[in-house]
Design an enzyme around this catalytic site. Structure first.
Site, short mmCIF file in Angstrom:
data_model
loop_
_atom_site.label_atom_id
_atom_site.label_comp_id
_atom_site.label_asym_id
_atom_site.label_seq_id
_atom_site.Cartn_x
_atom_site.Cartn_y
_atom_site.Cartn_z
N TRP A 64 0.88 -1.30 0.04
CA TRP A 64 -0.31 0.00 0.11
C TRP A 64 0.84 1.64 -0.02
O TRP A 64 0.49 2.40 -0.37
CB TRP A 64 -1.26 0.07 1.22
CG TRP A 64 -2.22 -0.84 0.80
CD1 TRP A 64 -2.20 -2.35 1.10
CD2 TRP A 64 -3.22 -0.57 -0.03
NE1 TRP A 64 -3.49 -2.65 0.96
CE2 TRP A 64 -4.10 -2.11 -0.41
CE3 TRP A 64 -3.28 0.29 -1.60
CZ2 TRP A 64 -5.11 -2.17 -0.76
CZ3 TRP A 64 -4.62 -0.05 -2.20
CH2 TRP A 64 -5.84 -1.27 -1.58
N ASP A 110 -1.62 6.60 6.52
CA ASP A 110 -2.77 5.47 5.92
C ASP A 110 -3.02 4.65 6.83
O ASP A 110 -2.30 3.72 6.78
CB ASP A 110 -2.39 4.81 4.39
CG ASP A 110 -3.30 4.37 3.86
OD1 ASP A 110 -4.33 3.17 4.70
OD2 ASP A 110 -2.90 3.27 2.77
N LYS A 115 -12.53 -1.21 6.25
CA LYS A 115 -12.42 -2.21 6.37
C LYS A 115 -12.43 -2.57 8.58
O LYS A 115 -12.54 -3.05 8.50
CB LYS A 115 -10.84 -2.37 7.01
CG LYS A 115 -10.30 -2.87 5.68
CD LYS A 115 -9.03 -2.18 4.63
CE LYS A 115 -8.62 -2.44 3.17
NZ LYS A 115 -8.23 -1.98 3.08
#
Ligand SMILES: *Cc1c(COP(=O)(O)O)cnc(C)c1O
Length: 366
Positions: A109, A178, A202
């Site tokens: 990511w 993030d 999530k």
């Protein structure tokens, strides 16, 4: 007489996202869907400019501020486009002319955040775990941060690589994180960050919403070319209602926040995450068939990634697991192997079931 139970059968969803939602929250959504409160209309049909929906947004913000202990001087934004949109919006919103952005490359990511940021700004990668195949978080003393950076970007939890930062550095430039995959799974020192962002699907329910927490001094007049709805400053000014916010996702997020609060808040979430992940890591470390390549102190409590000594067995493992009610255990496509995502909604019983399944599988194939 047949016994009809409203409870879900004993199946566990280990998906990385969109991920498991607590049964209580699903039940409340189902019950309230035809009519929200005493309005006579569904939450899907509520005008976002009406007083009731404005109150819902204010409550979501208050609950988030309470759980995370967000200090004064930070704004909470509810945006669309997911975390991936922020990958591009961060440099466009945060950098002053002449500034570049610093990134720590910790895995899949972080890599995506870097590649997107490069489309919009000059980026320097100040530390990378690439030479260790992303099995460890680069140590702080290896970060080569220079003062000209407008911000430094980290990924608190690498969802596909099974790595999690256990501590956060104090830096001379704003720290941007993030936190999509470990948001609200533990207390966080918010005051150490300039900006935190997380997609909702999530730990907070359904996709379509990205929460952005941004320190006031980082807001600035949007540069030419940046659409207004993507400007942090303009969305702050309009309380995230510059256009229609993702209303259903906000409603579900509100239910998730209340669920977290009723279940003991972030300390309790962190304790449960430790119990779940320890059960699994301890079994893997004692196993001959399963192995975890991540450095111990950097292992994620949220996304437990592991391999099988015999890679030809991975497919069989995933199929047998699914047949035993253990769904969506495939590793990230880039990493292969197995990944068990253990978000807040995963009960310890789900992990126990997984461990006993793995024990039986190892006895049969090991
Ligand atoms: C899932 C994930 C994303 C992507 O979120 P989108 O909402 O699909 O853009 C970004 N970062 C991390 C760490 C993730 O786990």
């Amino acid at each position: 007489m047949a016994c009809i139970s409203s409870e879900r059968p004993e199946r566990y969803n280990f998906a990385a996202g969109p991920a498991m939602v607590p049964a209580e929250v699903l039940a409340q959504i189902r019950e309230e869907l035809p009519s929200w409160g005493d309005t006579g209309f569904s939450i899907l049909e509520q005008p976002f400019t009406g007083p009731l929906f404005k109150r819902l947004m204010a409550e979501v913000e208050d609950d988030l501020r309470g759980l995370l202990r967000i200090p004064n001087g930070y704004h909470v934004l509810f945006l669309q486009g997911g975390a991936s949109a922020q990958f591009g919006l961060l440099p466009l919103n945060l950098l002053q002319p002449g500034q570049h952005a610093a990134y720590v490359e910790s895995g899949h990511w972080a890599g995506k955040a870097i590649r997107e940021a490069r489309r919009h700004a000059e980026v320097s990668v100040i530390a990378s775990g690439a030479d260790q195949a992303f099995t460890a978080i680069p140590a702080f003393d290896q970060w080569r941060l220079d003062a000209g950076a407008g911000y430094c970007h980290i990924t608190s939890n690498e969802t596909g690589n099974g790595l999690q930062m256990q501590e956060f550095p104090r830096l001379a430039v704003p720290l941007v994180a993030d936190m999509t995959s470990d948001f609200l799974t533990r207390p966080i020192p918010v005051e150490r960050f300039g900006l935190i962002y997380a997609s909702a699907q999530k730990n907070l329910g359904v996709s379509g919403l990205c929460v952005v927490i941004v320190r006031d001094d980082l807001l600035r007049v949007p540069p030419p070319g940046l659409p207004s709805v993507f400007s942090y400053a303009m969305q702050t000014e309009h309380l995230s209602r510059l256009n229609t916010p993702p209303t259903f996702a906000l409603y579900v997020t509100g239910l998730m926040l209340r669920w977290i609060r009723h279940n003991g808040g972030l300390e309790a979430m962190a304790a449960a995450a430790r119990v779940r992940s320890r059960l699994l890591y301890e079994y893997i470390d004692g196993s001959r068939l399963f192995k975890c390549l991540q450095r111990r102190q950097d292992r994620s409590a949220i996304n437990v990634c592991f391999q099988l000594a015999d890679t030809a067995l991975v497919e069989t493992f995933l199929q047998d697991a699914a047949q035993n009610g253990l769904a969506n255990l495939a590793g990230h496509p880039a990493a292969g192997g197995v990944r068990a995502s253990l978000y807040n909604a995963m009960p310890v019983a789900g992990v126990r079931r997984l461990v006993s399944f793995m024990t039986a599988f190892e006895r049969q194939h090991g």
